[in-house]
Design an enzyme around this catalytic site. Sequence first.
Site, PDB file in Angstrom:
ATOM      1  N   THR C  27      -2.877   1.280  -1.247  1.00  0.00           N
ATOM      2  CA  THR C  27      -3.187   0.499  -0.043  1.00  0.00           C
ATOM      3  C   THR C  27      -3.942   1.335   0.991  1.00  0.00           C
ATOM      4  O   THR C  27      -4.035   2.556   0.873  1.00  0.00           O
ATOM      5  CB  THR C  27      -1.904  -0.040   0.612  1.00  0.00           C
ATOM      6  OG1 THR C  27      -1.099   1.068   1.055  1.00  0.00           O
ATOM      7  CG2 THR C  27      -1.094  -0.888  -0.349  1.00  0.00           C
ATOM      8  N   ASP C  28      -4.484   0.646   2.005  1.00  0.00           N
ATOM      9  CA  ASP C  28      -5.165   1.324   3.102  1.00  0.00           C
ATOM     10  C   ASP C  28      -4.624   0.784   4.422  1.00  0.00           C
ATOM     11  O   ASP C  28      -3.698  -0.033   4.432  1.00  0.00           O
ATOM     12  CB  ASP C  28      -6.682   1.154   2.971  1.00  0.00           C
ATOM     13  CG  ASP C  28      -7.102  -0.315   2.998  1.00  0.00           C
ATOM     14  OD1 ASP C  28      -6.468  -1.119   3.712  1.00  0.00           O
ATOM     15  OD2 ASP C  28      -8.074  -0.656   2.303  1.00  0.00           O
ATOM     16  N   ALA C  29      -5.207   1.239   5.515  1.00  0.00           N
ATOM     17  CA  ALA C  29      -4.670   0.909   6.835  1.00  0.00           C
ATOM     18  C   ALA C  29      -4.780  -0.574   7.183  1.00  0.00           C
ATOM     19  O   ALA C  29      -4.199  -1.015   8.171  1.00  0.00           O
ATOM     20  CB  ALA C  29      -5.350   1.763   7.908  1.00  0.00           C
ATOM     21  N   GLY C  31      -3.434  -2.608   5.300  1.00  0.00           N
ATOM     22  CA  GLY C  31      -2.152  -3.083   4.775  1.00  0.00           C
ATOM     23  C   GLY C  31      -2.220  -3.585   3.344  1.00  0.00           C
ATOM     24  O   GLY C  31      -1.198  -3.994   2.780  1.00  0.00           O
TER      25      GLY C  31
END
Lengths: 148, 148, 148, 148
Positions: C27-29, C31
Amino acid sequence: MLPNAPENRSLWPMPINYDRTVHFADTDAAGVVFFANYLTICHEAYEESLAASGIDLKGFFADHGIVIPIVKSEADYLRPLSCGDKLRVTVKPALLSEDSYEIRYEITRLGRSAKSAAHVRTEHVCIDSGTRARRALPGAMSDWVRAG
Amino acid sequence: MLPNAPENRSLWPMPINYDRTVHFADTDAAGVVFFANYLTICHEAYEESLAASGIDLKGFFADHGIVIPIVKSEADYLRPLSCGDKLRVTVKPALLSEDSYEIRYEITRLGRSAKSAAHVRTEHVCIDSGTRARRALPGAMSDWVRAG
Amino acid sequence: MLPNAPENRSLWPMPINYDRTVHFADTDAAGVVFFANYLTICHEAYEESLAASGIDLKGFFADHGIVIPIVKSEADYLRPLSCGDKLRVTVKPALLSEDSYEIRYEITRLGRSAKSAAHVRTEHVCIDSGTRARRALPGAMSDWVRAG
Amino acid sequence: MLPNAPENRSLWPMPINYDRTVHFADTDAAGVVFFANYLTICHEAYEESLAASGIDLKGFFADHGIVIPIVKSEADYLRPLSCGDKLRVTVKPALLSEDSYEIRYEITRLGRSAKSAAHVRTEHVCIDSGTRARRALPGAMSDWVRAG
Protein backbone atom coordinates in the site's frame (compact mmCIF):
# COMPACT_ATOMS: atom_id res chain seq x y z
CA MET A 1 50.68 7.49 4.47
CA LEU A 2 50.68 4.02 2.94
CA PRO A 3 53.69 3.79 0.63
CA ASN A 4 51.78 2.11 -2.17
CA ALA A 5 48.57 4.08 -1.97
CA PRO A 6 47.98 4.98 -5.61
CA GLU A 7 47.45 8.70 -6.04
CA ASN A 8 46.23 9.30 -2.51
CA ARG A 9 42.91 7.56 -3.06
CA SER A 10 42.00 8.24 0.52
CA LEU A 11 42.02 11.94 -0.24
CA TRP A 12 39.46 11.62 -3.01
CA PRO A 13 36.42 13.74 -2.41
CA MET A 14 34.14 11.05 -0.99
CA PRO A 15 30.62 12.45 -0.67
CA ILE A 16 29.37 11.97 2.83
CA ASN A 17 25.92 13.33 2.14
CA TYR A 18 23.20 11.83 -0.03
CA ASP A 19 20.12 13.98 -0.59
CA ARG A 20 16.84 12.33 -1.38
CA THR A 21 13.17 13.27 -1.56
CA VAL A 22 10.64 10.85 -0.05
CA HIS A 23 8.67 9.25 -2.89
CA PHE A 24 5.06 8.12 -2.79
CA ALA A 25 6.14 4.50 -3.34
CA ASP A 26 8.21 4.67 -0.11
CA THR A 27 5.07 5.23 1.96
CA ASP A 28 2.41 2.85 3.26
CA ALA A 29 -1.22 3.11 4.29
CA ALA A 30 -0.25 4.74 7.61
CA GLY A 31 0.76 7.72 5.46
CA VAL A 32 4.49 7.56 6.17
CA VAL A 33 7.62 5.72 4.99
CA PHE A 34 7.42 1.93 5.57
CA PHE A 35 10.04 0.90 8.15
CA ALA A 36 12.00 -1.40 5.81
CA ASN A 37 12.34 1.42 3.27
CA TYR A 38 14.56 3.42 5.64
CA LEU A 39 17.13 0.65 5.05
CA THR A 40 16.60 0.84 1.29
CA ILE A 41 17.22 4.60 1.37
CA CYS A 42 20.47 4.04 3.32
CA HIS A 43 21.60 1.48 0.74
CA GLU A 44 21.09 4.10 -1.99
CA ALA A 45 23.41 6.41 -0.06
CA TYR A 46 25.98 3.59 0.15
CA GLU A 47 25.76 3.09 -3.62
CA GLU A 48 26.19 6.82 -4.31
CA SER A 49 29.23 6.91 -2.07
CA LEU A 50 30.79 3.89 -3.80
CA ALA A 51 30.09 5.34 -7.25
CA ALA A 52 31.63 8.66 -6.25
CA SER A 53 34.83 6.78 -5.33
CA GLY A 54 35.03 5.36 -8.83
CA ILE A 55 33.68 1.89 -7.99
CA ASP A 56 31.56 0.42 -10.79
CA LEU A 57 28.21 -0.46 -9.23
CA LYS A 58 27.06 -2.87 -11.91
CA GLY A 59 30.11 -5.04 -11.34
CA PHE A 60 30.24 -4.51 -7.59
CA PHE A 61 26.82 -5.87 -6.80
CA ALA A 62 26.86 -8.73 -9.29
CA ASP A 63 28.33 -12.02 -8.17
CA HIS A 64 31.88 -12.33 -9.54
CA GLY A 65 33.24 -14.83 -7.03
CA ILE A 66 33.74 -12.34 -4.22
CA VAL A 67 30.63 -10.82 -2.65
CA ILE A 68 30.16 -8.56 0.38
CA PRO A 69 26.70 -9.32 1.78
CA ILE A 70 25.12 -7.49 4.67
CA VAL A 71 25.12 -9.80 7.67
CA LYS A 72 23.46 -7.53 10.21
CA SER A 73 21.29 -4.41 10.29
CA GLU A 74 20.04 -2.24 13.14
CA ALA A 75 17.75 0.76 12.92
CA ASP A 76 16.27 3.28 15.34
CA TYR A 77 13.25 4.99 13.80
CA LEU A 78 12.96 8.40 15.44
CA ARG A 79 10.48 10.24 13.28
CA PRO A 80 7.85 9.51 10.62
CA LEU A 81 8.64 10.67 7.07
CA SER A 82 6.04 11.83 4.53
CA CYS A 83 5.90 12.01 0.73
CA GLY A 84 7.81 15.09 -0.41
CA ASP A 85 10.02 15.34 2.71
CA LYS A 86 13.62 16.26 1.89
CA LEU A 87 16.20 13.96 3.48
CA ARG A 88 19.96 14.01 3.92
CA VAL A 89 21.74 10.73 4.62
CA THR A 90 25.30 10.66 5.95
CA VAL A 91 27.43 7.54 5.43
CA LYS A 92 30.24 6.63 7.84
CA PRO A 93 32.04 3.35 7.13
CA ALA A 94 34.60 1.80 9.51
CA LEU A 95 36.72 -1.35 9.27
CA LEU A 96 35.84 -4.14 11.71
CA SER A 97 38.53 -6.57 10.49
CA GLU A 98 40.42 -7.28 7.28
CA ASP A 99 37.31 -8.95 5.85
CA SER A 100 34.48 -6.87 7.31
CA TYR A 101 33.23 -3.35 7.90
CA GLU A 102 30.29 -1.50 9.36
CA ILE A 103 28.47 1.54 8.02
CA ARG A 104 26.67 4.03 10.24
CA TYR A 105 23.98 6.12 8.59
CA GLU A 106 22.15 9.14 9.91
CA ILE A 107 18.94 10.16 8.16
CA THR A 108 18.02 13.80 8.73
CA ARG A 109 14.75 15.37 7.68
CA LEU A 110 15.63 18.79 6.30
CA GLY A 111 13.45 21.87 6.61
CA ARG A 112 13.09 24.92 8.81
CA SER A 113 14.33 22.89 11.77
CA ALA A 114 16.28 19.85 10.61
CA LYS A 115 15.59 16.77 12.75
CA SER A 116 17.23 13.40 13.01
CA ALA A 117 14.78 10.81 11.61
CA ALA A 118 16.74 7.58 12.01
CA HIS A 119 20.05 5.98 12.95
CA VAL A 120 20.91 2.89 10.91
CA ARG A 121 23.88 0.54 11.07
CA THR A 122 24.81 -2.30 8.71
CA GLU A 123 27.60 -4.87 8.94
CA HIS A 124 29.23 -6.28 5.79
CA VAL A 125 31.46 -9.37 5.42
CA CYS A 126 33.53 -10.22 2.35
CA ILE A 127 33.19 -13.87 1.29
CA ASP A 128 33.83 -16.26 -1.56
CA SER A 129 30.38 -16.68 -3.09
CA GLY A 130 31.00 -20.35 -3.83
CA THR A 131 32.42 -21.62 -0.53
CA ARG A 132 31.02 -18.81 1.70
CA ALA A 133 34.50 -18.60 3.30
CA ARG A 134 35.70 -15.19 4.44
CA ARG A 135 38.07 -13.32 2.12
CA ALA A 136 40.12 -10.14 2.64
CA LEU A 137 38.42 -7.02 1.29
CA PRO A 138 39.48 -6.03 -2.23
CA GLY A 139 41.81 -3.02 -2.19
CA ALA A 140 39.31 -0.58 -3.67
CA MET A 141 36.84 -1.46 -0.92
CA SER A 142 39.25 -1.13 1.98
CA ASP A 143 40.33 2.21 0.47
CA TRP A 144 36.69 3.30 0.38
CA VAL A 145 36.14 2.29 3.99
CA ARG A 146 39.31 4.02 5.16
CA ALA A 147 38.36 7.22 3.33
CA GLY A 148 35.02 7.32 5.17
CA MET B 1 -5.30 33.53 -21.93
CA LEU B 2 -7.75 32.56 -19.23
CA PRO B 3 -9.00 35.76 -17.62
CA ASN B 4 -8.65 34.46 -14.10
CA ALA B 5 -5.34 32.65 -14.46
CA PRO B 6 -3.50 33.83 -11.34
CA GLU B 7 -0.06 35.18 -12.16
CA ASN B 8 0.38 33.18 -15.36
CA ARG B 9 0.79 29.87 -13.61
CA SER B 10 1.15 28.16 -16.94
CA LEU B 11 4.39 30.05 -17.46
CA TRP B 12 5.96 28.70 -14.28
CA PRO B 13 9.15 26.85 -14.94
CA MET B 14 7.79 23.29 -14.90
CA PRO B 15 10.67 20.85 -14.96
CA ILE B 16 10.24 18.42 -17.82
CA ASN B 17 13.23 16.30 -16.92
CA TYR B 18 13.75 14.10 -13.87
CA ASP B 19 17.22 12.62 -13.47
CA ARG B 20 17.63 9.43 -11.52
CA THR B 21 20.31 6.80 -10.95
CA VAL B 22 19.24 3.13 -10.99
CA HIS B 23 19.46 1.77 -7.45
CA PHE B 24 20.30 -1.78 -6.41
CA ALA B 25 16.82 -2.20 -4.91
CA ASP B 26 15.28 -1.49 -8.34
CA THR B 27 16.92 -4.60 -9.79
CA ASP B 28 16.01 -8.28 -9.64
CA ALA B 29 17.85 -11.58 -9.95
CA ALA B 30 18.05 -11.20 -13.74
CA GLY B 31 20.48 -8.37 -12.97
CA VAL B 32 18.32 -5.54 -14.33
CA VAL B 33 15.45 -3.29 -13.25
CA PHE B 34 12.24 -5.25 -12.47
CA PHE B 35 9.53 -4.36 -15.00
CA ALA B 36 7.09 -2.90 -12.46
CA ASN B 37 9.79 -0.55 -11.16
CA TYR B 38 9.88 1.35 -14.48
CA LEU B 39 6.39 2.55 -13.50
CA THR B 40 7.57 3.48 -10.01
CA ILE B 41 10.40 5.56 -11.50
CA CYS B 42 7.90 7.38 -13.74
CA HIS B 43 5.71 8.13 -10.73
CA GLU B 44 8.71 9.74 -9.02
CA ALA B 45 9.09 12.01 -12.05
CA TYR B 46 5.39 12.91 -11.80
CA GLU B 47 5.84 13.81 -8.12
CA GLU B 48 8.88 15.97 -8.83
CA SER B 49 6.99 17.80 -11.54
CA LEU B 50 4.01 18.44 -9.24
CA ALA B 51 6.28 19.63 -6.43
CA ALA B 52 8.09 22.00 -8.80
CA SER B 53 4.71 23.57 -9.63
CA GLY B 54 4.12 24.33 -5.98
CA ILE B 55 1.71 21.46 -5.29
CA ASP B 56 2.11 20.00 -1.79
CA LEU B 57 2.75 16.28 -2.25
CA LYS B 58 1.84 15.22 1.27
CA GLY B 59 -1.63 16.68 0.86
CA PHE B 60 -2.00 15.72 -2.78
CA PHE B 61 -1.60 12.00 -2.35
CA ALA B 62 -3.52 11.68 0.90
CA ASP B 63 -7.25 11.14 0.71
CA HIS B 64 -9.03 14.46 1.34
CA GLY B 65 -12.31 13.69 -0.39
CA ILE B 66 -11.03 14.21 -3.93
CA VAL B 67 -8.50 11.70 -5.26
CA ILE B 68 -6.98 11.22 -8.72
CA PRO B 69 -6.15 7.52 -9.04
CA ILE B 70 -4.39 5.96 -12.00
CA VAL B 71 -6.95 3.97 -13.98
CA LYS B 72 -4.71 2.67 -16.74
CA SER B 73 -1.01 2.13 -17.44
CA GLU B 74 0.86 1.02 -20.55
CA ALA B 75 4.59 0.43 -20.89
CA ASP B 76 6.95 -0.58 -23.68
CA TYR B 77 10.21 -1.86 -22.23
CA LEU B 78 12.89 -1.23 -24.85
CA ARG B 79 16.13 -1.80 -23.01
CA PRO B 80 17.37 -3.40 -19.77
CA LEU B 81 18.68 -1.05 -17.06
CA SER B 82 21.46 -1.87 -14.60
CA CYS B 83 22.44 -0.63 -11.15
CA GLY B 84 24.29 2.66 -11.54
CA ASP B 85 22.77 3.57 -14.91
CA LYS B 86 21.89 7.26 -15.22
CA LEU B 87 18.35 7.92 -16.41
CA ARG B 88 16.42 10.95 -17.61
CA VAL B 89 12.62 10.82 -17.47
CA THR B 90 10.49 13.33 -19.39
CA VAL B 91 6.92 13.99 -18.27
CA LYS B 92 4.24 15.14 -20.74
CA PRO B 93 0.73 15.53 -19.33
CA ALA B 94 -2.34 16.22 -21.52
CA LEU B 95 -6.01 16.74 -20.66
CA LEU B 96 -8.41 14.00 -21.78
CA SER B 97 -11.54 15.64 -20.36
CA GLU B 98 -12.46 18.04 -17.57
CA ASP B 99 -12.00 15.21 -15.05
CA SER B 100 -9.13 13.20 -16.53
CA TYR B 101 -5.65 13.44 -18.02
CA GLU B 102 -2.91 11.24 -19.39
CA ILE B 103 0.83 11.45 -18.82
CA ARG B 104 3.39 10.24 -21.35
CA TYR B 105 6.83 9.42 -19.99
CA GLU B 106 10.00 8.70 -21.88
CA ILE B 107 12.83 7.02 -19.96
CA THR B 108 16.24 7.60 -21.55
CA ARG B 109 19.42 5.87 -20.46
CA LEU B 110 22.11 8.53 -20.51
CA GLY B 111 25.75 7.89 -21.40
CA ARG B 112 28.05 8.10 -24.40
CA SER B 113 25.10 7.31 -26.65
CA ALA B 114 21.80 8.05 -24.98
CA LYS B 115 19.16 5.44 -25.75
CA SER B 116 15.44 5.30 -25.17
CA ALA B 117 14.78 2.64 -22.51
CA ALA B 118 11.00 2.77 -22.17
CA HIS B 119 7.81 4.57 -23.15
CA VAL B 120 5.20 4.68 -20.40
CA ARG B 121 1.68 6.14 -20.36
CA THR B 122 -0.69 6.52 -17.41
CA GLU B 123 -4.29 7.70 -17.31
CA HIS B 124 -5.70 9.55 -14.28
CA VAL B 125 -9.31 10.25 -13.33
CA CYS B 126 -10.46 12.68 -10.64
CA ILE B 127 -13.14 11.22 -8.35
CA ASP B 128 -14.90 11.71 -5.05
CA SER B 129 -13.20 9.17 -2.82
CA GLY B 130 -16.46 8.38 -1.01
CA THR B 131 -18.89 7.91 -3.88
CA ARG B 132 -16.28 7.17 -6.61
CA ALA B 133 -18.18 9.64 -8.85
CA ARG B 134 -16.15 11.71 -11.30
CA ARG B 135 -15.31 15.26 -10.30
CA ALA B 136 -13.77 18.15 -12.26
CA LEU B 137 -10.02 18.50 -11.74
CA PRO B 138 -9.03 21.01 -9.06
CA GLY B 139 -7.68 24.24 -10.58
CA ALA B 140 -4.08 23.66 -9.55
CA MET B 141 -4.11 20.28 -11.28
CA SER B 142 -5.63 21.46 -14.54
CA ASP B 143 -3.07 24.28 -14.50
CA TRP B 144 -0.31 21.70 -14.05
CA VAL B 145 -1.61 19.58 -16.92
CA ARG B 146 -1.97 22.59 -19.24
CA ALA B 147 1.56 23.74 -18.44
CA GLY B 148 2.95 20.36 -19.50
CA MET C 1 -2.08 -36.08 -28.35
CA LEU C 2 1.30 -34.86 -29.55
CA PRO C 3 3.43 -37.94 -30.31
CA ASN C 4 6.51 -36.62 -28.57
CA ALA C 5 4.89 -34.92 -25.63
CA PRO C 6 6.86 -36.35 -22.71
CA GLU C 7 4.49 -37.79 -20.13
CA ASN C 8 1.61 -35.58 -21.20
CA ARG C 9 3.12 -32.42 -19.77
CA SER C 10 0.31 -30.40 -21.23
CA LEU C 11 -2.16 -32.36 -19.12
CA TRP C 12 -0.40 -31.54 -15.88
CA PRO C 13 -2.65 -29.82 -13.41
CA MET C 14 -1.57 -26.24 -14.06
CA PRO C 15 -2.94 -23.99 -11.35
CA ILE C 16 -4.89 -21.16 -12.89
CA ASN C 17 -5.60 -19.42 -9.62
CA TYR C 18 -3.15 -17.71 -7.28
CA ASP C 19 -4.56 -16.55 -3.96
CA ARG C 20 -2.89 -13.67 -2.19
CA THR C 21 -3.62 -11.36 0.73
CA VAL C 22 -2.83 -7.65 0.31
CA HIS C 23 0.15 -6.79 2.52
CA PHE C 24 0.83 -3.50 4.24
CA ALA C 25 3.98 -3.02 2.14
CA ASP C 26 1.88 -3.15 -1.04
CA THR C 27 0.00 0.00 0.00
CA ASP C 28 0.89 3.70 -0.21
CA ALA C 29 -0.11 6.86 1.62
CA ALA C 30 -3.45 6.97 -0.23
CA GLY C 31 -4.31 3.88 1.85
CA VAL C 32 -4.51 1.44 -1.06
CA VAL C 33 -2.23 -0.72 -3.23
CA PHE C 34 0.27 1.36 -5.26
CA PHE C 35 -0.48 1.01 -8.98
CA ALA C 36 2.85 -0.60 -9.92
CA ASN C 37 2.32 -3.29 -7.28
CA TYR C 38 -0.65 -4.73 -9.18
CA LEU C 39 1.94 -5.79 -11.77
CA THR C 40 4.19 -7.26 -9.08
CA ILE C 41 1.28 -9.32 -7.75
CA CYS C 42 0.58 -10.64 -11.27
CA HIS C 43 4.23 -11.63 -11.65
CA GLU C 44 3.96 -13.66 -8.43
CA ALA C 45 1.02 -15.53 -9.99
CA TYR C 46 3.14 -16.18 -13.11
CA GLU C 47 5.94 -17.59 -10.93
CA GLU C 48 3.55 -19.85 -9.01
CA SER C 49 2.14 -21.16 -12.26
CA LEU C 50 5.62 -21.88 -13.66
CA ALA C 51 6.70 -23.60 -10.45
CA ALA C 52 3.56 -25.75 -10.46
CA SER C 53 4.52 -26.94 -13.96
CA GLY C 54 7.86 -28.15 -12.65
CA ILE C 55 9.93 -25.23 -13.95
CA ASP C 56 12.79 -24.28 -11.60
CA LEU C 57 12.35 -20.59 -10.82
CA LYS C 58 15.86 -19.95 -9.60
CA GLY C 59 17.27 -21.07 -12.94
CA PHE C 60 14.46 -19.61 -15.01
CA PHE C 61 14.87 -16.02 -13.95
CA ALA C 62 18.66 -16.00 -13.83
CA ASP C 63 20.53 -15.14 -17.00
CA HIS C 64 21.76 -18.38 -18.61
CA GLY C 65 22.12 -17.14 -22.18
CA ILE C 66 18.43 -17.30 -23.01
CA VAL C 67 16.13 -14.84 -21.24
CA ILE C 68 12.45 -14.01 -21.70
CA PRO C 69 12.01 -10.36 -20.68
CA ILE C 70 8.68 -8.56 -20.52
CA VAL C 71 8.53 -6.13 -23.46
CA LYS C 72 5.11 -4.64 -22.83
CA SER C 73 2.59 -4.29 -20.01
CA GLU C 74 -0.95 -2.92 -19.89
CA ALA C 75 -3.17 -2.56 -16.85
CA ASP C 76 -6.70 -1.38 -16.17
CA TYR C 77 -7.14 -0.54 -12.50
CA LEU C 78 -10.81 -1.01 -11.68
CA ARG C 79 -10.94 -0.91 -7.93
CA PRO C 80 -8.75 0.12 -4.97
CA LEU C 81 -7.33 -2.66 -2.79
CA SER C 82 -6.69 -2.39 0.96
CA CYS C 83 -4.39 -4.15 3.42
CA GLY C 84 -5.94 -7.49 4.35
CA ASP C 85 -8.04 -7.83 1.17
CA LYS C 86 -8.11 -11.37 -0.23
CA LEU C 87 -7.29 -11.60 -3.92
CA ARG C 88 -7.49 -14.29 -6.57
CA VAL C 89 -5.33 -13.90 -9.68
CA THR C 90 -6.01 -15.96 -12.81
CA VAL C 91 -3.21 -16.49 -15.33
CA LYS C 92 -3.97 -17.11 -19.03
CA PRO C 93 -0.94 -17.41 -21.31
CA ALA C 94 -1.19 -17.57 -25.11
CA LEU C 95 1.45 -17.95 -27.84
CA LEU C 96 1.98 -14.91 -30.07
CA SER C 97 4.72 -16.48 -32.21
CA GLU C 98 7.39 -19.15 -31.82
CA ASP C 99 9.48 -16.74 -29.77
CA SER C 100 6.85 -14.76 -27.85
CA TYR C 101 3.73 -15.06 -25.72
CA GLU C 102 1.27 -12.90 -23.84
CA ILE C 103 -0.25 -13.45 -20.40
CA ARG C 104 -3.65 -12.10 -19.42
CA TYR C 105 -4.28 -11.73 -15.71
CA GLU C 106 -7.50 -11.00 -13.92
CA ILE C 107 -7.27 -9.81 -10.30
CA THR C 108 -10.46 -10.43 -8.33
CA ARG C 109 -11.10 -9.09 -4.85
CA LEU C 110 -12.80 -11.91 -2.96
CA GLY C 111 -15.45 -11.43 -0.28
CA ARG C 112 -19.20 -11.38 0.08
CA SER C 113 -19.49 -10.09 -3.48
CA ALA C 114 -16.37 -10.81 -5.49
CA LYS C 115 -15.42 -7.94 -7.77
CA SER C 116 -12.93 -7.60 -10.58
CA ALA C 117 -10.15 -5.29 -9.41
CA ALA C 118 -7.85 -5.18 -12.43
CA HIS C 119 -7.11 -6.59 -15.87
CA VAL C 120 -3.41 -6.88 -16.65
CA ARG C 121 -1.61 -8.05 -19.79
CA THR C 122 2.11 -8.66 -20.31
CA GLU C 123 4.03 -9.58 -23.45
CA HIS C 124 7.20 -11.70 -23.30
CA VAL C 125 9.88 -12.26 -25.95
CA CYS C 126 12.57 -14.94 -25.83
CA ILE C 127 16.03 -13.61 -26.71
CA ASP C 128 19.72 -14.39 -26.54
CA SER C 129 20.89 -12.29 -23.60
CA GLY C 130 24.19 -11.51 -25.31
CA THR C 131 23.11 -10.49 -28.80
CA ARG C 132 19.47 -9.59 -27.90
CA ALA C 133 18.41 -11.60 -31.01
CA ARG C 134 15.11 -13.47 -30.85
CA ARG C 135 15.25 -17.18 -30.08
CA ALA C 136 12.55 -19.89 -30.18
CA LEU C 137 10.98 -20.58 -26.79
CA PRO C 138 12.52 -23.49 -24.88
CA GLY C 139 10.28 -26.58 -24.98
CA ALA C 140 9.28 -26.41 -21.32
CA MET C 141 8.10 -22.84 -21.81
CA SER C 142 6.06 -23.46 -24.95
CA ASP C 143 4.52 -26.44 -23.12
CA TRP C 144 3.61 -24.16 -20.24
CA VAL C 145 2.04 -21.58 -22.55
CA ARG C 146 0.06 -24.20 -24.45
CA ALA C 147 -1.24 -25.73 -21.21
CA GLY C 148 -2.62 -22.35 -20.09
CA MET D 1 -7.67 -16.78 33.85
CA LEU D 2 -8.39 -13.09 33.66
CA PRO D 3 -11.92 -12.60 34.98
CA ASN D 4 -12.96 -10.32 32.16
CA ALA D 5 -11.21 -12.07 29.31
CA PRO D 6 -14.00 -12.34 26.75
CA GLU D 7 -14.35 -15.89 25.52
CA ASN D 8 -10.78 -16.90 26.33
CA ARG D 9 -9.24 -14.79 23.61
CA SER D 10 -5.81 -15.87 24.72
CA LEU D 11 -6.72 -19.44 23.81
CA TRP D 12 -7.61 -18.56 20.25
CA PRO D 13 -5.61 -20.53 17.74
CA MET D 14 -2.96 -17.93 16.94
CA PRO D 15 -0.91 -19.08 13.99
CA ILE D 16 2.76 -19.02 14.84
CA ASN D 17 3.92 -19.99 11.39
CA TYR D 18 3.67 -18.01 8.18
CA ASP D 19 4.66 -19.85 5.01
CA ARG D 20 5.88 -17.84 2.06
CA THR D 21 7.61 -18.48 -1.26
CA VAL D 22 10.41 -16.11 -2.30
CA HIS D 23 9.18 -14.00 -5.23
CA PHE D 24 11.27 -12.62 -8.07
CA ALA D 25 10.50 -9.05 -6.95
CA ASP D 26 12.10 -9.81 -3.55
CA THR D 27 15.48 -10.40 -5.20
CA ASP D 28 18.17 -8.04 -6.45
CA ALA D 29 20.95 -8.15 -9.02
CA ALA D 30 23.11 -10.28 -6.67
CA GLY D 31 20.53 -13.01 -7.36
CA VAL D 32 19.16 -13.23 -3.81
CA VAL D 33 16.65 -11.49 -1.53
CA PHE D 34 17.53 -7.80 -0.89
CA PHE D 35 18.38 -7.31 2.80
CA ALA D 36 15.54 -4.89 3.54
CA ASN D 37 13.01 -7.36 2.14
CA TYR D 38 13.67 -9.82 4.97
CA LEU D 39 12.01 -7.20 7.20
CA THR D 40 9.10 -6.84 4.77
CA ILE D 41 8.56 -10.61 4.84
CA CYS D 42 8.52 -10.56 8.66
CA HIS D 43 5.94 -7.78 8.62
CA GLU D 44 3.71 -9.95 6.41
CA ALA D 45 3.92 -12.68 9.07
CA TYR D 46 2.94 -10.12 11.73
CA GLU D 47 -0.08 -9.09 9.65
CA GLU D 48 -1.16 -12.71 9.15
CA SER D 49 -0.90 -13.32 12.85
CA LEU D 50 -2.97 -10.23 13.69
CA ALA D 51 -5.61 -11.14 11.10
CA ALA D 52 -5.84 -14.67 12.50
CA SER D 53 -6.61 -13.16 15.93
CA GLY D 54 -9.58 -11.32 14.45
CA ILE D 55 -7.89 -7.91 14.21
CA ASP D 56 -9.02 -5.92 11.15
CA LEU D 57 -5.85 -5.01 9.26
CA LYS D 58 -7.32 -2.18 7.22
CA GLY D 59 -8.31 -0.35 10.39
CA PHE D 60 -5.26 -1.39 12.37
CA PHE D 61 -2.66 0.12 10.08
CA ALA D 62 -4.57 3.28 9.21
CA ASP D 63 -4.16 6.27 11.48
CA HIS D 64 -7.18 6.51 13.82
CA GLY D 65 -5.61 8.54 16.60
CA ILE D 66 -3.69 5.65 18.15
CA VAL D 67 -0.81 4.17 16.13
CA ILE D 68 1.83 1.57 17.00
CA PRO D 69 4.91 2.38 14.91
CA ILE D 70 8.05 0.30 14.83
CA VAL D 71 10.76 2.18 16.71
CA LYS D 72 13.61 -0.29 16.32
CA SER D 73 14.61 -3.21 14.12
CA GLU D 74 17.51 -5.65 14.25
CA ALA D 75 18.31 -8.41 11.79
CA ASP D 76 20.95 -11.12 11.47
CA TYR D 77 21.13 -12.37 7.90
CA LEU D 78 22.42 -15.94 8.04
CA ARG D 79 21.80 -17.28 4.58
CA PRO D 80 20.98 -16.01 1.07
CA LEU D 81 17.48 -16.75 -0.26
CA SER D 82 16.65 -17.36 -3.93
CA CYS D 83 13.51 -17.01 -6.05
CA GLY D 84 11.30 -20.04 -5.44
CA ASP D 85 12.71 -20.86 -1.98
CA LYS D 86 10.05 -21.93 0.51
CA LEU D 87 10.19 -20.07 3.82
CA ARG D 88 8.56 -20.47 7.20
CA VAL D 89 8.44 -17.44 9.50
CA THR D 90 7.67 -17.81 13.20
CA VAL D 91 6.33 -14.83 15.14
CA LYS D 92 6.94 -14.46 18.89
CA PRO D 93 5.63 -11.27 20.49
CA ALA D 94 6.38 -10.24 24.10
CA LEU D 95 5.29 -7.26 26.19
CA LEU D 96 8.05 -4.77 27.11
CA SER D 97 5.76 -2.39 29.06
CA GLU D 98 2.10 -1.42 29.08
CA ASP D 99 2.67 0.66 25.95
CA SER D 100 5.26 -1.37 24.03
CA TYR D 101 6.14 -4.85 22.80
CA GLU D 102 8.81 -6.65 20.82
CA ILE D 103 8.42 -9.33 18.18
CA ARG D 104 11.06 -11.96 17.49
CA TYR D 105 10.94 -13.59 14.07
CA GLU D 106 12.82 -16.62 12.82
CA ILE D 107 12.97 -17.14 9.06
CA THR D 108 13.66 -20.76 8.10
CA ARG D 109 14.40 -21.92 4.58
CA LEU D 110 12.50 -25.17 4.15
CA GLY D 111 13.68 -28.12 2.06
CA ARG D 112 15.53 -31.38 2.48
CA SER D 113 17.48 -29.87 5.34
CA ALA D 114 15.71 -26.86 6.81
CA LYS D 115 18.11 -24.05 7.73
CA SER D 116 17.71 -20.87 9.70
CA ALA D 117 18.03 -17.96 7.27
CA ALA D 118 17.58 -14.95 9.57
CA HIS D 119 16.72 -13.74 13.06
CA VAL D 120 14.78 -10.49 13.13
CA ARG D 121 13.51 -8.40 16.04
CA THR D 122 11.24 -5.35 15.98
CA GLU D 123 10.13 -3.05 18.80
CA HIS D 124 6.73 -1.34 18.74
CA VAL D 125 5.45 1.59 20.83
CA CYS D 126 1.82 2.68 21.10
CA ILE D 127 1.36 6.44 20.75
CA ASP D 128 -1.19 9.15 20.14
CA SER D 129 -0.61 10.05 16.49
CA GLY D 130 -1.29 13.72 17.13
CA THR D 131 0.84 14.41 20.20
CA ARG D 132 3.24 11.44 19.81
CA ALA D 133 2.73 10.76 23.55
CA ARG D 134 2.79 7.13 24.70
CA ARG D 135 -0.56 5.42 25.24
CA ALA D 136 -1.45 2.06 26.81
CA LEU D 137 -1.92 -0.71 24.25
CA PRO D 138 -5.53 -1.29 23.17
CA GLY D 139 -6.97 -4.45 24.76
CA ALA D 140 -7.07 -6.46 21.55
CA MET D 141 -3.37 -5.78 21.01
CA SER D 142 -2.23 -6.68 24.51
CA ASP D 143 -4.33 -9.86 24.17
CA TRP D 144 -2.54 -10.64 20.91
CA VAL D 145 0.87 -10.08 22.45
CA ARG D 146 0.05 -12.22 25.52
CA ALA D 147 -1.24 -15.04 23.32
CA GLY D 148 2.06 -15.18 21.42
